[in-house]
Write a protein that holds these residues in place. Structure first.
Motif, PDB file in Angstrom:
ATOM      1  N   ALA A  58       0.819  -1.214   0.000  1.00  0.00           N
ATOM      2  CA  ALA A  58       0.000   0.000   0.000  1.00  0.00           C
ATOM      3  C   ALA A  58       0.854   1.265   0.000  1.00  0.00           C
ATOM      4  O   ALA A  58       0.349   2.349  -0.281  1.00  0.00           O
ATOM      5  CB  ALA A  58      -0.923  -0.007   1.220  1.00  0.00           C
ATOM      6  N   PHE A  59       2.136   1.128   0.305  1.00  0.00           N
ATOM      7  CA  PHE A  59       3.047   2.281   0.351  1.00  0.00           C
ATOM      8  C   PHE A  59       4.455   1.783   0.061  1.00  0.00           C
ATOM      9  O   PHE A  59       4.724   0.572   0.109  1.00  0.00           O
ATOM     10  CB  PHE A  59       2.995   2.962   1.725  1.00  0.00           C
ATOM     11  CG  PHE A  59       3.171   1.998   2.884  1.00  0.00           C
ATOM     12  CD1 PHE A  59       4.445   1.646   3.338  1.00  0.00           C
ATOM     13  CD2 PHE A  59       2.073   1.438   3.520  1.00  0.00           C
ATOM     14  CE1 PHE A  59       4.624   0.760   4.396  1.00  0.00           C
ATOM     15  CE2 PHE A  59       2.241   0.551   4.575  1.00  0.00           C
ATOM     16  CZ  PHE A  59       3.513   0.210   5.015  1.00  0.00           C
ATOM     17  N   ASP A  60       5.366   2.714  -0.263  1.00  0.00           N
ATOM     18  CA  ASP A  60       6.773   2.338  -0.420  1.00  0.00           C
ATOM     19  C   ASP A  60       7.291   1.832   0.912  1.00  0.00           C
ATOM     20  O   ASP A  60       7.216   2.539   1.938  1.00  0.00           O
ATOM     21  CB  ASP A  60       7.604   3.540  -0.869  1.00  0.00           C
ATOM     22  CG  ASP A  60       7.292   3.976  -2.291  1.00  0.00           C
ATOM     23  OD1 ASP A  60       6.491   3.290  -2.961  1.00  0.00           O
ATOM     24  OD2 ASP A  60       7.833   5.005  -2.719  1.00  0.00           O
ATOM     25  N   THR A  61       7.816   0.606   0.925  1.00  0.00           N
ATOM     26  CA  THR A  61       8.209  -0.018   2.185  1.00  0.00           C
ATOM     27  C   THR A  61       9.620  -0.584   2.086  1.00  0.00           C
ATOM     28  O   THR A  61      10.061  -1.018   1.009  1.00  0.00           O
ATOM     29  CB  THR A  61       7.215  -1.125   2.571  1.00  0.00           C
ATOM     30  OG1 THR A  61       7.588  -1.718   3.819  1.00  0.00           O
ATOM     31  CG2 THR A  61       7.171  -2.219   1.524  1.00  0.00           C
ATOM     32  N   ALA A  62      10.318  -0.575   3.211  1.00  0.00           N
ATOM     33  CA  ALA A  62      11.685  -1.099   3.249  1.00  0.00           C
ATOM     34  C   ALA A  62      11.658  -2.619   3.210  1.00  0.00           C
ATOM     35  O   ALA A  62      10.918  -3.253   3.953  1.00  0.00           O
ATOM     36  CB  ALA A  62      12.406  -0.614   4.500  1.00  0.00           C
ATOM     37  N   ALA A  63      12.487  -3.206   2.360  1.00  0.00           N
ATOM     38  CA  ALA A  63      12.580  -4.654   2.263  1.00  0.00           C
ATOM     39  C   ALA A  63      13.693  -5.226   3.133  1.00  0.00           C
ATOM     40  O   ALA A  63      13.821  -6.448   3.231  1.00  0.00           O
ATOM     41  CB  ALA A  63      12.819  -5.057   0.806  1.00  0.00           C
ATOM     42  N   MET A  64      14.477  -4.349   3.767  1.00  0.00           N
ATOM     43  CA  MET A  64      15.594  -4.785   4.614  1.00  0.00           C
ATOM     44  C   MET A  64      15.709  -3.848   5.811  1.00  0.00           C
ATOM     45  O   MET A  64      15.318  -2.678   5.740  1.00  0.00           O
ATOM     46  CB  MET A  64      16.921  -4.744   3.844  1.00  0.00           C
ATOM     47  CG  MET A  64      16.985  -5.616   2.603  1.00  0.00           C
ATOM     48  SD  MET A  64      17.304  -7.350   2.972  1.00  0.00           S
ATOM     49  CE  MET A  64      19.049  -7.294   3.427  1.00  0.00           C
ATOM     50  N   ASP A  65      16.264  -4.363   6.903  1.00  0.00           N
ATOM     51  CA  ASP A  65      16.725  -3.473   7.974  1.00  0.00           C
ATOM     52  C   ASP A  65      17.979  -2.752   7.493  1.00  0.00           C
ATOM     53  O   ASP A  65      18.849  -3.352   6.862  1.00  0.00           O
ATOM     54  CB  ASP A  65      17.073  -4.267   9.237  1.00  0.00           C
ATOM     55  CG  ASP A  65      15.850  -4.876   9.912  1.00  0.00           C
ATOM     56  OD1 ASP A  65      14.755  -4.308   9.765  1.00  0.00           O
ATOM     57  OD2 ASP A  65      16.002  -5.913  10.582  1.00  0.00           O
ATOM     58  N   GLU A 144       3.709  -2.454  -6.544  1.00  0.00           N
ATOM     59  CA  GLU A 144       4.557  -3.259  -7.431  1.00  0.00           C
ATOM     60  C   GLU A 144       4.085  -4.707  -7.494  1.00  0.00           C
ATOM     61  O   GLU A 144       4.315  -5.400  -8.483  1.00  0.00           O
ATOM     62  CB  GLU A 144       6.024  -3.184  -7.010  1.00  0.00           C
ATOM     63  CG  GLU A 144       6.405  -3.952  -5.768  1.00  0.00           C
ATOM     64  CD  GLU A 144       7.917  -3.993  -5.559  1.00  0.00           C
ATOM     65  OE1 GLU A 144       8.417  -5.062  -5.185  1.00  0.00           O
ATOM     66  OE2 GLU A 144       8.593  -2.954  -5.745  1.00  0.00           O
ATOM     67  N   ASP A 145       3.418  -5.212  -6.457  1.00  0.00           N
ATOM     68  CA  ASP A 145       2.855  -6.558  -6.510  1.00  0.00           C
ATOM     69  C   ASP A 145       1.497  -6.560  -7.200  1.00  0.00           C
ATOM     70  O   ASP A 145       1.203  -7.442  -8.013  1.00  0.00           O
ATOM     71  CB  ASP A 145       2.714  -7.135  -5.101  1.00  0.00           C
ATOM     72  CG  ASP A 145       4.057  -7.391  -4.439  1.00  0.00           C
ATOM     73  OD1 ASP A 145       5.040  -7.650  -5.166  1.00  0.00           O
ATOM     74  OD2 ASP A 145       4.134  -7.326  -3.201  1.00  0.00           O
ATOM     75  N   ALA A 146       0.658  -5.586  -6.866  1.00  0.00           N
ATOM     76  CA  ALA A 146      -0.671  -5.500  -7.482  1.00  0.00           C
ATOM     77  C   ALA A 146      -1.210  -4.095  -7.300  1.00  0.00           C
ATOM     78  O   ALA A 146      -1.072  -3.505  -6.222  1.00  0.00           O
ATOM     79  CB  ALA A 146      -1.622  -6.515  -6.850  1.00  0.00           C
ATOM     80  N   LEU A 147      -1.834  -3.576  -8.334  1.00  0.00           N
ATOM     81  CA  LEU A 147      -2.494  -2.282  -8.250  1.00  0.00           C
ATOM     82  C   LEU A 147      -3.891  -2.464  -7.663  1.00  0.00           C
ATOM     83  O   LEU A 147      -4.465  -3.562  -7.706  1.00  0.00           O
ATOM     84  CB  LEU A 147      -2.596  -1.642  -9.632  1.00  0.00           C
ATOM     85  CG  LEU A 147      -1.268  -1.358 -10.341  1.00  0.00           C
ATOM     86  CD1 LEU A 147      -1.539  -0.837 -11.758  1.00  0.00           C
ATOM     87  CD2 LEU A 147      -0.435  -0.364  -9.543  1.00  0.00           C
ATOM     88  N   ALA A 148      -4.449  -1.418  -7.105  1.00  0.00           N
ATOM     89  CA  ALA A 148      -5.816  -1.467  -6.592  1.00  0.00           C
ATOM     90  C   ALA A 148      -6.752  -1.903  -7.716  1.00  0.00           C
ATOM     91  O   ALA A 148      -6.658  -1.425  -8.843  1.00  0.00           O
ATOM     92  CB  ALA A 148      -6.231  -0.105  -6.046  1.00  0.00           C
TER      93      ALA A 148
END
Length: 400
Positions: A58-65, A144-148
């Protein structure tokens, strides 16, 4: 030359095996839709497409610490501190040359161009050094996985654990589903006993224990298992026509042939039922039937011999339950078959097989009344009349 039309009554007799499956699947109308909470949807079937209610993520999210960074390094640490998962400070923004400590799953600040993993970072006071492989690295962008609005699973998909988790991630609290068809099982035969060792002339009932878990695996819900005697003559009709049980399907074992005690075959005609299948060109399990009563309940007649009944259940009952739940008819993989198998002229033969993922091997112990081979099998092979050793055959896998 005058061409006589086929008698409609004969079109459903001695039906080819693959055609019988298709008829059983297309005959019913799917059960009405219900909307249930996710916690109650497991094992049911989607009645509508499952679509994303918001972008995933739903938002830009960090994939790593690590550190969210803007521009080329080294970077000075931003004054607004670390960003943790669950924080909603979307107003924060990095300028070029800045970095901020960030946790996996946290909202990436505006202006960040990548995430520098913690294990690759070197921190010296308020300055962070380290290699960034590429712009956008270790950031999962919104949508990036799926749009609304993206359809992620079509109607007819079983609601398994992963689908329920996907539905929750998409923002759904409930799902429109088709319920499990309710199935009553009538086990007929004066010779049957239901516990202990049989005396001469008696037979231990194998189908009472076999059918309920099979029905559950195939998507149904058993409401009742009831033993029905061959005598008096009207006992089976009384049990079939009873409205004391709220059912969609009545499965009758035995009584499907033309003997003096076989009551089931006369019942559809006597009570205005619609025939769909009246015998199938298959061995074992030829005397099986499918009909619909005027009150819309379905009758599935299975032979009384255990392995023949199992084969018939995969021929008519499994496709019927799939049709009632709105599921597609399972496509059967075709696998090369080896072993001692004799094709039957004019009929499909169902034999238990082991399967290593590449080749199926026929097992013994599959007479009409003997379940030994089926108990050890990975699948049932549908061997056509024209089969030659080593050629591929369709496999009926568990649950298909």
């Amino acid at each position: 030359m005058t061409v006589l039309a086929a008698d409609p009554a004969t079109l459903c007799r001695d039906v080819p095996w693959s055609r019988a499956r298709e008829l059983a699947h297309t005959a019913p109308t799917p059960l009405p839709t219900r909307r249930v909470p996710l916690t109650r949807a497991a094992g049911l079937t989607l009645a509508e497409d499952l679509c994303a209610r918001h972008p995933l993520p739903a938002f830009d999210t960090a994939a790593m610490d690590g550190y969210a960074v803007a521009g080329p390094g080294p970077w000075r640490l931003s004054a607004f501190g670390a960003v943790r998962a669950g924080a909603v400070e979307g107003h924060r923004e990095l300028v070029e040359g800045e970095a901020v400590e960030i946790s996996t799953g946290a909202l990436v600040p505006r202006g960040a161009e990548a995430v520098l993993p913690l294990e690759h970072a070197v921190r010296a006071g308020a300055v962070v050094h380290g290699p960034v492989a590429a712009f956008g690295k270790h950031i999962r962008r919104a949508g990036e996985d799926a749009l609304a609005g993206t359809c992620l699973a079509p109607a007819g998909t079983p609601a398994g654990p992963a689908l329920l988790g996907l539905a929750a991630a998409c923002g759904h609290d409930t799902l429109p589903v088709r319920p499990r068809p309710r199935v009553r099982i009538l086990v007929s035969g004066d010779e049957l006993i239901h516990s202990g060792r049989p005396a001469p002339g008696q037979v231990r009932d194998a189908l009472g224990p076999l059918l309920p878990p099979l029905v559950h695996t195939l998507g149904g819900e058993v409401t009742d298992v009831h033993a029905v005697p061959d005598h008096p003559a009207g006992a089976l009709a009384t049990a079939v026509l009873s409205r004391s049980y709220d059912t969609d399907v009545i499965v009758v074992t035995g009584s499907t042939s033309v003997g003096a005690t076989d009551q089931l075959r006369r019942l559809p005609d006597d009570h205005g039922a619609r025939w769909v299948v009246d015998t199938v060109a298959v061995r074992p399990g030829h005397p099986q039937l499918l009909a619909q009563l005027p009150d819309h309940r379905w009758i599935v007649g299975l032979p009384g011999n255990p392995y023949a009944a199992l084969a018939a259940a995969h021929t008519l009952l499994a496709p019927l339950l799939a049709g009632l739940t709105g599921r597609s008819l399972p496509a059967l993989p075709r696998i090369p078959l080896t072993g001692a198998v004799r094709p039957v002229p004019g009929r499909t033969r169902l034999v238990p097989v082991t399967w290593d993922g590449a080749t199926a091997r026929a097992l013994g112990g599959h007479g009409s009344a003997f379940l030994h081979g089926a108990a050890l099998a990975d699948a049932l092979a549908a061997v056509p009349p024209e089969w030659r050793p080593g050629e591929p055959v369709p496999l009926i896998l568990p649950g298909a």
